[in-house]
Design a protein around this motif. Structure first.
Motif, PDB file in Angstrom:
ATOM      1  N   GLU B   1      28.075  22.804  35.496  1.00  0.00           N
ATOM      2  CA  GLU B   1      28.980  22.833  34.352  1.00  0.00           C
ATOM      3  C   GLU B   1      29.353  24.290  34.038  1.00  0.00           C
ATOM      4  O   GLU B   1      28.495  25.150  33.944  1.00  0.00           O
ATOM      5  N   LEU B   2      30.634  24.508  33.891  1.00  0.00           N
ATOM      6  CA  LEU B   2      31.103  25.856  33.604  1.00  0.00           C
ATOM      7  C   LEU B   2      30.835  26.222  32.159  1.00  0.00           C
ATOM      8  O   LEU B   2      31.184  25.480  31.249  1.00  0.00           O
ATOM      9  N   LYS B   3      30.201  27.373  31.953  1.00  0.00           N
ATOM     10  CA  LYS B   3      29.982  27.890  30.601  1.00  0.00           C
ATOM     11  C   LYS B   3      30.554  29.297  30.523  1.00  0.00           C
ATOM     12  O   LYS B   3      30.482  30.055  31.482  1.00  0.00           O
ATOM     13  N   VAL B   4      31.091  29.614  29.371  1.00  0.00           N
ATOM     14  CA  VAL B   4      31.703  30.918  29.142  1.00  0.00           C
ATOM     15  C   VAL B   4      31.013  31.559  27.942  1.00  0.00           C
ATOM     16  O   VAL B   4      30.970  30.964  26.874  1.00  0.00           O
ATOM     17  N   GLU B   5      30.506  32.767  28.153  1.00  0.00           N
ATOM     18  CA  GLU B   5      29.811  33.473  27.073  1.00  0.00           C
ATOM     19  C   GLU B   5      30.512  34.778  26.750  1.00  0.00           C
ATOM     20  O   GLU B   5      30.861  35.533  27.663  1.00  0.00           O
ATOM     21  N   GLN B   6      30.672  35.029  25.484  1.00  0.00           N
ATOM     22  CA  GLN B   6      31.279  36.281  25.053  1.00  0.00           C
ATOM     23  C   GLN B   6      30.281  37.086  24.226  1.00  0.00           C
ATOM     24  O   GLN B   6      29.532  36.532  23.431  1.00  0.00           O
ATOM     25  N   ASN B   7      30.309  38.397  24.428  1.00  0.00           N
ATOM     26  CA  ASN B   7      29.449  39.303  23.669  1.00  0.00           C
ATOM     27  C   ASN B   7      30.214  40.573  23.334  1.00  0.00           C
ATOM     28  O   ASN B   7      30.997  41.065  24.150  1.00  0.00           O
ATOM     29  N   PRO B   8      30.001  41.118  22.138  1.00  0.00           N
ATOM     30  CA  PRO B   8      29.284  40.471  21.038  1.00  0.00           C
ATOM     31  C   PRO B   8      30.166  39.425  20.369  1.00  0.00           C
ATOM     32  O   PRO B   8      31.349  39.327  20.681  1.00  0.00           O
ATOM     33  N   LEU B   9      29.621  38.658  19.443  1.00  0.00           N
ATOM     34  CA  LEU B   9      30.432  37.702  18.697  1.00  0.00           C
ATOM     35  C   LEU B   9      31.189  38.402  17.562  1.00  0.00           C
ATOM     36  O   LEU B   9      32.269  37.966  17.174  1.00  0.00           O
ATOM     37  N   PHE B  10      30.596  39.478  17.042  1.00  0.00           N
ATOM     38  CA  PHE B  10      31.247  40.278  15.989  1.00  0.00           C
ATOM     39  C   PHE B  10      31.119  41.750  16.359  1.00  0.00           C
ATOM     40  O   PHE B  10      30.062  42.163  16.837  1.00  0.00           O
ATOM     41  N   CYS B  23      32.901  39.200  28.685  1.00  0.00           N
ATOM     42  CA  CYS B  23      33.008  37.757  28.898  1.00  0.00           C
ATOM     43  C   CYS B  23      32.408  37.455  30.259  1.00  0.00           C
ATOM     44  O   CYS B  23      32.861  38.001  31.271  1.00  0.00           O
ATOM     45  N   ASN B  24      31.367  36.620  30.285  1.00  0.00           N
ATOM     46  CA  ASN B  24      30.871  36.195  31.587  1.00  0.00           C
ATOM     47  C   ASN B  24      30.840  34.681  31.667  1.00  0.00           C
ATOM     48  O   ASN B  24      30.778  33.977  30.653  1.00  0.00           O
ATOM     49  N   TYR B  25      30.939  34.175  32.885  1.00  0.00           N
ATOM     50  CA  TYR B  25      31.045  32.741  33.091  1.00  0.00           C
ATOM     51  C   TYR B  25      30.105  32.312  34.211  1.00  0.00           C
ATOM     52  O   TYR B  25      29.716  33.129  35.046  1.00  0.00           O
ATOM     53  N   SER B  26      29.775  31.023  34.212  1.00  0.00           N
ATOM     54  CA  SER B  26      28.614  30.589  34.989  1.00  0.00           C
ATOM     55  C   SER B  26      28.906  30.089  36.394  1.00  0.00           C
ATOM     56  O   SER B  26      28.012  30.058  37.228  1.00  0.00           O
ATOM     57  N   THR B  27      30.140  29.662  36.675  1.00  0.00           N
ATOM     58  CA  THR B  27      30.435  29.174  38.023  1.00  0.00           C
ATOM     59  C   THR B  27      31.725  29.810  38.523  1.00  0.00           C
ATOM     60  O   THR B  27      32.470  30.405  37.757  1.00  0.00           O
ATOM     61  N   THR B  28      31.974  29.660  39.804  1.00  0.00           N
ATOM     62  CA  THR B  28      33.120  30.325  40.418  1.00  0.00           C
ATOM     63  C   THR B  28      34.435  29.854  39.805  1.00  0.00           C
ATOM     64  O   THR B  28      34.636  28.667  39.572  1.00  0.00           O
ATOM     65  N   SER B  29      35.307  30.806  39.554  1.00  0.00           N
ATOM     66  CA  SER B  29      36.651  30.488  39.082  1.00  0.00           C
ATOM     67  C   SER B  29      37.579  31.603  39.534  1.00  0.00           C
ATOM     68  O   SER B  29      37.150  32.741  39.707  1.00  0.00           O
ATOM     69  N   ASP B  30      38.845  31.276  39.705  1.00  0.00           N
ATOM     70  CA  ASP B  30      39.780  32.300  40.182  1.00  0.00           C
ATOM     71  C   ASP B  30      40.788  32.720  39.127  1.00  0.00           C
ATOM     72  O   ASP B  30      41.751  33.421  39.431  1.00  0.00           O
ATOM     73  N   ARG B  31      40.578  32.248  37.898  1.00  0.00           N
ATOM     74  CA  ARG B  31      41.525  32.617  36.843  1.00  0.00           C
ATOM     75  C   ARG B  31      40.777  32.821  35.536  1.00  0.00           C
ATOM     76  O   ARG B  31      39.977  31.974  35.146  1.00  0.00           O
ATOM     77  N   ALA B  85      41.190  41.152  14.991  1.00  0.00           N
ATOM     78  CA  ALA B  85      41.528  39.762  15.319  1.00  0.00           C
ATOM     79  C   ALA B  85      40.323  39.182  16.054  1.00  0.00           C
ATOM     80  O   ALA B  85      39.339  39.879  16.309  1.00  0.00           O
ATOM     81  N   THR B  86      40.415  37.915  16.419  1.00  0.00           N
ATOM     82  CA  THR B  86      39.396  37.305  17.274  1.00  0.00           C
ATOM     83  C   THR B  86      39.975  37.161  18.668  1.00  0.00           C
ATOM     84  O   THR B  86      41.115  36.704  18.834  1.00  0.00           O
ATOM     85  N   TYR B  87      39.195  37.545  19.671  1.00  0.00           N
ATOM     86  CA  TYR B  87      39.645  37.534  21.057  1.00  0.00           C
ATOM     87  C   TYR B  87      38.832  36.502  21.833  1.00  0.00           C
ATOM     88  O   TYR B  87      37.617  36.547  21.866  1.00  0.00           O
ATOM     89  N   PHE B  88      39.557  35.582  22.442  1.00  0.00           N
ATOM     90  CA  PHE B  88      38.910  34.516  23.201  1.00  0.00           C
ATOM     91  C   PHE B  88      39.125  34.723  24.692  1.00  0.00           C
ATOM     92  O   PHE B  88      40.245  35.024  25.141  1.00  0.00           O
ATOM     93  N   CYS B  89      38.078  34.495  25.414  1.00  0.00           N
ATOM     94  CA  CYS B  89      38.109  34.462  26.866  1.00  0.00           C
ATOM     95  C   CYS B  89      38.118  32.993  27.281  1.00  0.00           C
ATOM     96  O   CYS B  89      37.429  32.168  26.667  1.00  0.00           O
ATOM     97  N   ALA B  90      38.893  32.646  28.300  1.00  0.00           N
ATOM     98  CA  ALA B  90      38.929  31.263  28.782  1.00  0.00           C
ATOM     99  C   ALA B  90      39.004  31.287  30.294  1.00  0.00           C
ATOM    100  O   ALA B  90      39.698  32.120  30.888  1.00  0.00           O
ATOM    101  N   PHE B 104      36.631  27.634  26.956  1.00  0.00           N
ATOM    102  CA  PHE B 104      36.717  28.804  26.087  1.00  0.00           C
ATOM    103  C   PHE B 104      35.341  29.323  25.713  1.00  0.00           C
ATOM    104  O   PHE B 104      34.389  28.551  25.520  1.00  0.00           O
ATOM    105  N   GLY B 105      35.251  30.641  25.569  1.00  0.00           N
ATOM    106  CA  GLY B 105      34.092  31.227  24.914  1.00  0.00           C
ATOM    107  C   GLY B 105      34.223  31.073  23.408  1.00  0.00           C
ATOM    108  O   GLY B 105      35.240  30.583  22.903  1.00  0.00           O
ATOM    109  N   LYS B 106      33.182  31.503  22.674  1.00  0.00           N
ATOM    110  CA  LYS B 106      33.193  31.355  21.226  1.00  0.00           C
ATOM    111  C   LYS B 106      34.041  32.418  20.530  1.00  0.00           C
ATOM    112  O   LYS B 106      34.290  32.329  19.337  1.00  0.00           O
ATOM    113  N   GLY B 107      34.452  33.422  21.280  1.00  0.00           N
ATOM    114  CA  GLY B 107      35.298  34.454  20.701  1.00  0.00           C
ATOM    115  C   GLY B 107      34.520  35.674  20.245  1.00  0.00           C
ATOM    116  O   GLY B 107      33.331  35.577  19.901  1.00  0.00           O
TER     117      GLY B 107
END
Lengths: 115, 114
Positions: B1-10, B23-31, B85-90, B104-107
């Motif tokens: 399962e793909l998970k996306v983590e963002q740091n820091p949250l604030f 922003c880091n993610y757990s499985t292979t993706s090309d975008r 602003a809040t910045y989201f990684c997806a 999406f990450g939590k932002g």
């Protein structure tokens, strides 16, 4: 182009009521999506559609239904509203294929409160 | 399962200083996509990063993608108030495909203070 439009902008529902959130795009995009955003969280996918007549469940579909009778419209139906459905709902669309960017374009959102 | 983590949250930033968010993610993706959200507003596309080593710039924000490390690191140069602003990684959940379902990450909520 208006892009992706959503109505209503705000709505308060009582528990057990039903409503339809409307989403329309004028970019001739085949792919459309519904997300919900809870406070302090990212977006969770509810349902998506890859074209008229084709829909599929996302990560959090329970309590929702969708239909896609035209390319432009992708309404989201809440049948029996529950407090857990209090959220901000975003609709998005994307080009079918071609090009490299493949990004989704988002509507302005609908803020829903269930009391 | 793909998970996306963002740091820091604030992140509380001082005007004129430099910062990095992750922003880091757990499985292979090309975008990988970066979106900006102002309070009470919708999401606005900032960057689309399509390949390893890709670098994109939008004003004082420069983002790169390392697909081997599964990491994107936007750098902020000389922070200014309008970056607040809040910045989201997806990340595209279908590697090599065209489904376009994003996880999406939590932002990261950025606040720039004078």
């Amino acid at each position: 182009n208006a892009g992706v439009t959503q109505t209503p902008k705000f709505r308060i529902l009582k528990i057990g009521q039903s409503m339809t959130l409307q989403c329309t795009q004028d970019m001739n995009h085949n792919y459309m999506y519904w997300y919900r955003q809870d406070p302090g969280m990212g977006l969770k996918l509810i349902y998506y559609s890859v074209g008229a007549g084709i829909t599929d469940k996302g990560e959090v579909p329970n309590g929702y239904n969708v239909s896609r009778s035209t390319t432009e419209d992708f309404p989201l139906r809440l049948e029996l509203a529950a407090p857990s459905q209090t959220s901000v709902y975003f609709c998005a669309s994307r080009r079918t294929s071609g090009g490299a960017r493949n990004e989704q374009f988002f509507g302005p959102g609908t803020r829903l409160t269930v009391l | 399962e793909l998970k996306v983590e963002q740091n820091p949250l604030f992140l509380s930033m001082q005007e004129g200083k430099n910062y990095t968010i992750y922003c880091n993610y757990s499985t292979t993706s090309d975008r990988l996509y970066w979106y900006r959200q102002d309070p009470g507003k919708s999401l606005e596309s900032l960057f689309v990063l399509l390949s390893n080593g890709a670098v994109k710039q939008e004003g004082r924000l420069m983002a790169s993608l390392d697909t081997k490390a599964r990491l994107s690191t936007p750098h902020i140069t000389a922070a200014v108030h309008d970056l607040s602003a809040t910045y989201f990684c997806a990340v595209d959940s279908n590697y090599g495909g065209s489904q376009g379902n994003l996880i999406f990450g939590k932002g990261t909520k950025l606040s720039v203070k004078p």
